[in-house]
Every structure is written in C-alpha cells, then in structure tokens.
Design an enzyme around this catalytic site. Structure first.
Site, PDB file in Angstrom:
ATOM      1  N   GLY A 110      -5.956  -4.518   7.795  1.00 47.61           N
ATOM      2  CA  GLY A 110      -6.953  -3.472   7.986  1.00 47.61           C
ATOM      3  C   GLY A 110      -7.952  -3.718   9.106  1.00 47.61           C
ATOM      4  NE  ARG A 125     -10.512  -6.228   4.183  1.00 42.76           N
ATOM      5  CZ  ARG A 125      -9.495  -5.361   4.070  1.00 42.76           C
ATOM      6  NH1 ARG A 125      -9.221  -4.800   2.905  1.00 42.76           N
ATOM      7  NH2 ARG A 125      -8.759  -5.059   5.116  1.00 42.76           N
ATOM      8  CB  VAL A 126     -14.628  -0.769   2.759  1.00 45.20           C
ATOM      9  CG1 VAL A 126     -13.868   0.531   2.995  1.00 45.20           C
ATOM     10  CG2 VAL A 126     -15.479  -0.663   1.491  1.00 45.20           C
ATOM     11  N   GLY A 127     -11.481  -1.735   3.700  1.00 42.36           N
ATOM     12  CA  GLY A 127     -10.534  -1.878   4.807  1.00 42.36           C
ATOM     13  C   GLY A 127     -10.414  -0.603   5.631  1.00 42.36           C
ATOM     14  CG  ASP A 128      -6.615   0.041   7.256  1.00 39.72           C
ATOM     15  OD1 ASP A 128      -6.658  -0.895   6.444  1.00 39.72           O
ATOM     16  OD2 ASP A 128      -5.629   0.790   7.390  1.00 39.72           O
ATOM     17  CB  THR A 130       0.506   0.138   5.300  1.00 43.99           C
ATOM     18  OG1 THR A 130       0.323  -0.998   4.442  1.00 43.99           O
ATOM     19  CG2 THR A 130       1.874   0.019   5.946  1.00 43.99           C
ATOM     20  N   GLY A 131      -1.131  -2.195   6.586  1.00 44.45           N
ATOM     21  CA  GLY A 131      -1.112  -3.465   7.307  1.00 44.45           C
ATOM     22  C   GLY A 131      -2.481  -4.122   7.300  1.00 44.45           C
ATOM     23  CB  THR A 161      -0.841  -0.063   1.294  1.00 44.99           C
ATOM     24  OG1 THR A 161      -1.798  -1.090   1.138  1.00 44.99           O
ATOM     25  CG2 THR A 161      -1.533   1.229   1.618  1.00 44.99           C
TER      26      THR A 161
HETATM   27  N1  ASP Z   1      -4.483  -1.729   5.183  1.00 50.60           N
HETATM   28  C1  ASP Z   1      -4.875  -2.212   3.884  1.00 50.60           C
HETATM   29  C2  ASP Z   1      -6.183  -2.955   3.997  1.00 50.60           C
HETATM   30  O1  ASP Z   1      -6.370  -3.699   4.939  1.00 50.60           O
HETATM   31  C3  ASP Z   1      -3.860  -3.118   3.247  1.00 50.60           C
HETATM   32  C4  ASP Z   1      -2.433  -2.680   3.346  1.00 50.60           C
HETATM   33  O2  ASP Z   1      -2.123  -1.667   3.922  1.00 50.60           O
HETATM   34  O3  ASP Z   1      -1.560  -3.379   2.831  1.00 50.60           O
HETATM   35  O4  ASP Z   1      -6.990  -2.825   3.124  1.00 50.60           O
END
Ligand code: ASP
Length: 259
Positions: A174, A148-151, A171-172, A120
């Site tokens: 979510g 799906r909607v993430g963080d 990032t990471g 990301t």
């Molecule tokens: N945080 C993002 C999500 O969960 C993915 C990512 O940062 O790699 O959608």
C-alpha cells in the site's frame, strides 16, 4: 468475498501487530462520480457495505477508526466479536511477522499453494449501458501498526472509476501504491489508447522500480476490455464476459468455463 475466510478481507483479514484487525475499503460509482471509504474499521464482517453507506448516506468520502465504527453502528451494523474475523491462518501470519519476517515482503512464490491465501479483494464492473464501478476491501498488511491506513480507501490509489475512462482496483504494497497513485496512473495510461493489460503492466513496473514495491490490478475500459496483471507472485482473478467465466490463480493461468 469478505465472508470467505480465504481472503484478506472481512473474515480472514490480516492482524495488526497488537493482535487486532483493522480493515479498509473503498467503493466508487463511475456514473455519479460518488465514492465512499472506510479506514481502520474494526469488528465488522463487511467493511465494503459501510463504505457504500458512507457514499450514499453521508456528505463525506472517507471515515476512519472509531468514527467509522460509530457511523456503522448508527446505521444498524452490529459489531461482531473479533474472534469471528480472526482465522488460524491470520494468527499464523502474525506469528511469522513477529518472528521478524518483513511485513512488506509478499510470500515467496514457492510458499504459495492454492490453500495459502487469496489476498485483498477487488472488483470492477461495467454494465451494458457503460456504467462502471470499482470496489476494494482489505485487512491491510500483515503485522501493520494499529492505526495504519493503506492505499485501499484512497481514491486514485486503491481504486478508481469513471464511465468516461474505465474502472480499476489495485492490491499490493500500500505505501508504494499510495505514492504512485497507482489506480489513477493506470486510468491515465488507458486514456492514451494503450490496451488495458499493457497499461497496468507499465504502471506496476514503474511503481515497483521507483518505490520498491509490488502490486497487482484489475481494470476494465469503457469499451469493456479487461486487463489483469500483477508483479506480486500470486493474484487469484476471475471475470465473466459473454456468458463465460474466466479465472486463474495467477496471470499465467487462464481457465474458461461456460456459465
Ligand atoms: N494494498 C493493501 C494495503 O496495503 C494490502 C493488499 O492489497 O494486499 O493495505
């Protein structure tokens, strides 16, 4: 960075389980406290530009799915063929998710080379007058369920910016980031006077323990101090300060070059 196929954002985004691409993005202006985001937007190279449009040309903060695409189209963003966004690496990663590799598990440290992936993309800035901003863009998690909607587009999870407090981009994983409101947590710890890197490390470590996740973040304080930390095995980073560019492929590596 969305135009570069090496990152999980725009071109090169991860794919949903049904073989599509759905992207999330968030932008925040720490001076005006305005924000704009998009969730599960499809067929566009630059979701962050649409997020900015939501911030500047709508009365809302977050548009998702078909509505986000319609809003983008109404403002002149042309949809692209999904094949423009899908790279051989996106396909490879989806195939491995289908083979049953857990989608929430980051690649093993040993699997990572400089050619694998850069993830990301996120950015925080402060200018000479102390104006801050944060922007983050992602294709989400490999093999996520469509819808799906993430963080990333959630204020306080994927990012935060306030000239009085600083700016963060995360990032990471979510689901864990959302539950811990990671970006806002980092900002709150920074506000206690803790240095920026230690603030990130504290909040990411707490999140990992409490929600069994992994994450990384970049942040800048109102004084221009920079912090980078990640618990995920890899997070390529770079910053420019006082005429020098600093970068690394993970937080143990620190290369400096004159601009
Ligand atoms: N945080 C993002 C999500 O969960 C993915 C990512 O940062 O790699 O959608």
């Amino acid at each position: 960075m969305e135009d570069c196929p090496l990152f999980n954002a725009g071109i090169g985004s991860y794919m949903t389980l049904d073989g599509k691409l759905e992207m999330d993005a968030l932008i925040l202006d720490g001076t005006t406290m305005k924000a704009g985001g998009v969730g599960a937007i499809r067929n566009l190279i630059n979701p962050i530009r649409v997020a900015r449009l939501v911030m500047e040309n709508s009365q809302h903060i977050l548009l998702a799915g078909e509505g986000a695409n319609k809003f983008a189209a109404a403002h002149g963003f042309h949809q692209v063929d999904p094949n423009v966004l899908i790279t051989p690496y996106s396909k490879e990663r989806l195939a491995s998710a289908k083979e049953g590799k857990a989608i929430f598990t980051p690649p093993e440290k040993t699997d990572i080379t400089e050619e694998t992936e850069y993830g990301t993309v996120g950015c925080v800035v402060i200018d000479k007058d102390g104006h801050t901003a944060s922007a983050t863009s992602t294709g989400g998690i490999n093999g996520q369920i469509a819808g799906r909607v993430g963080d990333t587009p959630i204020i306080g999870a994927g990012g935060y910016a306030d000239d009085q407090l600083g700016a963060v981009s995360t990032t990471g994983q979510g689901e864990a980031i959302m539950k811990s409101l990671l970006a806002r947590h980092i900002i709150d710890v920074m506000a206690t006077g803790q240095n920026v890197k230690d603030s990130i490390m504290h909040c990411v470590t707490q999140m990992d323990k409490r929600f069994n996740g992994y994450a990384g973040a970049i942040a800048v304080s109102p004084k221009g101090e920079i912090g980078i930390y990640h618990s995920a095995p890899q997070m390529a980073w770079a910053y420019v300060q006082a005429g020098k560019v600093h970068y690394g492929f993970h937080s143990d590596q620190h290369v400096t070059e004159e601009l």
